[in-house]
Design a protein around this motif. Structure first.
Motif, short mmCIF file in Angstrom:
data_model
loop_
_atom_site.label_atom_id
_atom_site.label_comp_id
_atom_site.label_asym_id
_atom_site.label_seq_id
_atom_site.Cartn_x
_atom_site.Cartn_y
_atom_site.Cartn_z
N LYS A 20 0.83 -1.21 0.00
CA LYS A 20 0.00 0.00 0.00
C LYS A 20 0.87 1.26 0.00
O LYS A 20 0.56 2.23 -0.69
CB LYS A 20 -0.93 0.01 1.21
N MET A 21 1.95 1.23 0.77
CA MET A 21 2.85 2.38 0.82
C MET A 21 3.48 2.61 -0.56
O MET A 21 3.59 3.76 -1.01
CB MET A 21 3.93 2.12 1.88
N GLY A 22 3.85 1.53 -1.23
CA GLY A 22 4.43 1.66 -2.57
C GLY A 22 3.45 2.26 -3.57
O GLY A 22 3.81 3.15 -4.34
N VAL A 23 2.22 1.79 -3.53
CA VAL A 23 1.19 2.32 -4.45
C VAL A 23 0.93 3.80 -4.14
O VAL A 23 0.85 4.63 -5.05
CB VAL A 23 -0.11 1.49 -4.36
N ASN A 24 0.84 4.14 -2.85
CA ASN A 24 0.63 5.55 -2.46
C ASN A 24 1.77 6.43 -2.97
O ASN A 24 1.54 7.54 -3.45
CB ASN A 24 0.52 5.69 -0.94
N SER A 25 3.00 5.93 -2.86
CA SER A 25 4.16 6.71 -3.29
C SER A 25 4.14 6.95 -4.79
O SER A 25 4.46 8.05 -5.25
CB SER A 25 5.45 5.99 -2.89
N ILE A 26 3.78 5.93 -5.54
CA ILE A 26 3.67 6.09 -7.00
C ILE A 26 2.58 7.11 -7.32
O ILE A 26 2.78 8.02 -8.14
CB ILE A 26 3.40 4.74 -7.68
N LYS A 40 5.71 4.66 -17.75
CA LYS A 40 5.47 3.23 -18.02
C LYS A 40 6.09 2.37 -16.91
O LYS A 40 5.47 1.40 -16.45
CB LYS A 40 6.06 2.85 -19.38
N ILE A 41 7.28 2.72 -16.45
CA ILE A 41 7.92 2.00 -15.35
C ILE A 41 7.02 2.05 -14.12
O ILE A 41 6.79 1.03 -13.46
CB ILE A 41 9.32 2.58 -15.04
N LEU A 42 6.50 3.24 -13.82
CA LEU A 42 5.64 3.40 -12.64
C LEU A 42 4.31 2.69 -12.83
O LEU A 42 3.79 2.07 -11.88
CB LEU A 42 5.43 4.88 -12.32
N ASP A 43 3.75 2.73 -14.04
CA ASP A 43 2.50 2.00 -14.33
C ASP A 43 2.69 0.50 -14.10
O ASP A 43 1.87 -0.15 -13.45
CB ASP A 43 2.05 2.21 -15.78
N ASP A 44 3.78 -0.03 -14.65
CA ASP A 44 4.06 -1.46 -14.52
C ASP A 44 4.26 -1.84 -13.05
O ASP A 44 3.77 -2.87 -12.59
CB ASP A 44 5.30 -1.85 -15.33
N SER A 45 4.98 -0.99 -12.34
CA SER A 45 5.25 -1.26 -10.94
C SER A 45 3.95 -1.22 -10.12
O SER A 45 3.72 -2.09 -9.27
CB SER A 45 6.23 -0.23 -10.39
N LYS A 46 3.12 -0.24 -10.39
CA LYS A 46 1.85 -0.14 -9.66
C LYS A 46 0.98 -1.37 -9.95
O LYS A 46 0.35 -1.91 -9.04
CB LYS A 46 1.12 1.15 -10.05
N ASP A 47 1.00 -1.82 -11.18
CA ASP A 47 0.23 -3.01 -11.55
C ASP A 47 0.74 -4.24 -10.79
O ASP A 47 -0.04 -5.02 -10.25
CB ASP A 47 0.31 -3.22 -13.07
N LYS A 48 2.06 -4.39 -10.73
CA LYS A 48 2.65 -5.53 -10.01
C LYS A 48 2.34 -5.45 -8.52
O LYS A 48 2.01 -6.46 -7.89
CB LYS A 48 4.17 -5.58 -10.22
N HIS A 49 2.44 -4.24 -7.95
CA HIS A 49 2.11 -4.05 -6.54
C HIS A 49 0.63 -4.41 -6.30
O HIS A 49 0.31 -5.08 -5.32
CB HIS A 49 2.34 -2.59 -6.11
N ILE A 127 5.64 -14.30 -0.96
CA ILE A 127 5.08 -12.97 -1.21
C ILE A 127 6.11 -11.90 -0.85
O ILE A 127 6.34 -10.96 -1.62
CB ILE A 127 3.76 -12.79 -0.43
N ALA A 128 6.76 -12.04 0.31
CA ALA A 128 7.78 -11.06 0.72
C ALA A 128 8.93 -11.00 -0.28
O ALA A 128 9.38 -9.92 -0.66
CB ALA A 128 8.29 -11.41 2.12
N LYS A 129 9.39 -12.17 -0.73
CA LYS A 129 10.50 -12.21 -1.69
C LYS A 129 10.09 -11.63 -3.04
O LYS A 129 10.89 -10.96 -3.71
CB LYS A 129 11.01 -13.63 -1.83
N GLU A 130 8.85 -11.87 -3.45
CA GLU A 130 8.36 -11.29 -4.70
C GLU A 130 8.29 -9.76 -4.59
O GLU A 130 8.64 -9.05 -5.53
CB GLU A 130 6.97 -11.87 -5.03
N LEU A 131 7.84 -9.27 -3.44
CA LEU A 131 7.79 -7.82 -3.24
C LEU A 131 9.19 -7.21 -3.25
O LEU A 131 9.40 -6.15 -3.85
CB LEU A 131 7.05 -7.50 -1.93
N ILE A 132 10.15 -7.89 -2.63
CA ILE A 132 11.54 -7.42 -2.68
C ILE A 132 12.01 -7.34 -4.13
O ILE A 132 12.64 -6.36 -4.54
CB ILE A 132 12.46 -8.34 -1.84
N ALA A 133 11.69 -8.34 -4.93
CA ALA A 133 12.09 -8.35 -6.34
C ALA A 133 11.45 -7.20 -7.11
O ALA A 133 12.10 -6.57 -7.96
CB ALA A 133 11.75 -9.69 -6.97
N ILE A 134 10.18 -6.91 -6.83
CA ILE A 134 9.50 -5.79 -7.49
C ILE A 134 10.19 -4.48 -7.13
O ILE A 134 10.46 -3.65 -8.00
CB ILE A 134 8.01 -5.75 -7.10
#
Length: 146
Positions: A20-26, A40-49, A127-134
């Motif tokens: 949620k913090m990541g999405v809010n920051s974007i 586009k980088i931010l769109d993709d990241s928000k989608d992954k989050h 889930i935690a490791k996937e978030l770290i990768a994102i």
């Protein structure tokens, strides 16, 4: 029936809050981005989050636990820092710098939680490791704007 450890719940809640913090920051910086590529980088990241957030939320609900929102003070401090930095220099470079700082803080926190919640189940750890990768992917993708 499988017993769910408090570590699993703790790790999932911290991941949920971090997402949620990541999405809010974007969302806080998105309208000030100039470059289409950075958008586009931010769109993709928000989608992954968002997708990972949905997975985390669904898992927490299946265990009969509520999700966790970011601490209100953390949100206020992040918003304030973002707006102060952008007021001084509204540029893609500043946005990339803010994103890098936020992601690095997230990576650090998530690794701390992985070490703290050692009894969490494999799904929560995944889930935690996937978030770290994102988060690491964002840091790598915005380097060209620093």
């Amino acid at each position: 029936m499988k017993t769910i450890s408090s570590d699993t719940i703790g790790l999932l809640k911290e991941c949920n809050s971090g997402i949620k913090m990541g999405v809010n920051s974007i969302d806080d910086v998105y309208d000030r981005v100039s470059s289409d590529r950075l958008k586009k980088i931010l769109d993709d990241s928000k989608d992954k989050h968002s997708k990972l957030g949905n997975r985390t939320h669904t898992y927490l609900n299946s265990l009969n636990y509520d999700e966790k929102d970011p601490h209100p003070m953390a949100k206020v401090m992040s918003w304030t820092k973002t707006n102060m930095k952008l007021a001084m220099n509204e540029s893609d470079q500043t946005i990339a710098d803010l994103m890098t700082e936020g992601c690095n803080m997230g990576i650090k926190s998530l690794n701390k939680y992985l070490n703290q919640y050692t009894e969490a189940d494999e799904e929560a750890k995944s889930i935690a490791k996937e978030l770290i990768a994102i988060e690491q992917s964002i840091v790598d993708d915005v380097k060209e704007y620093l």
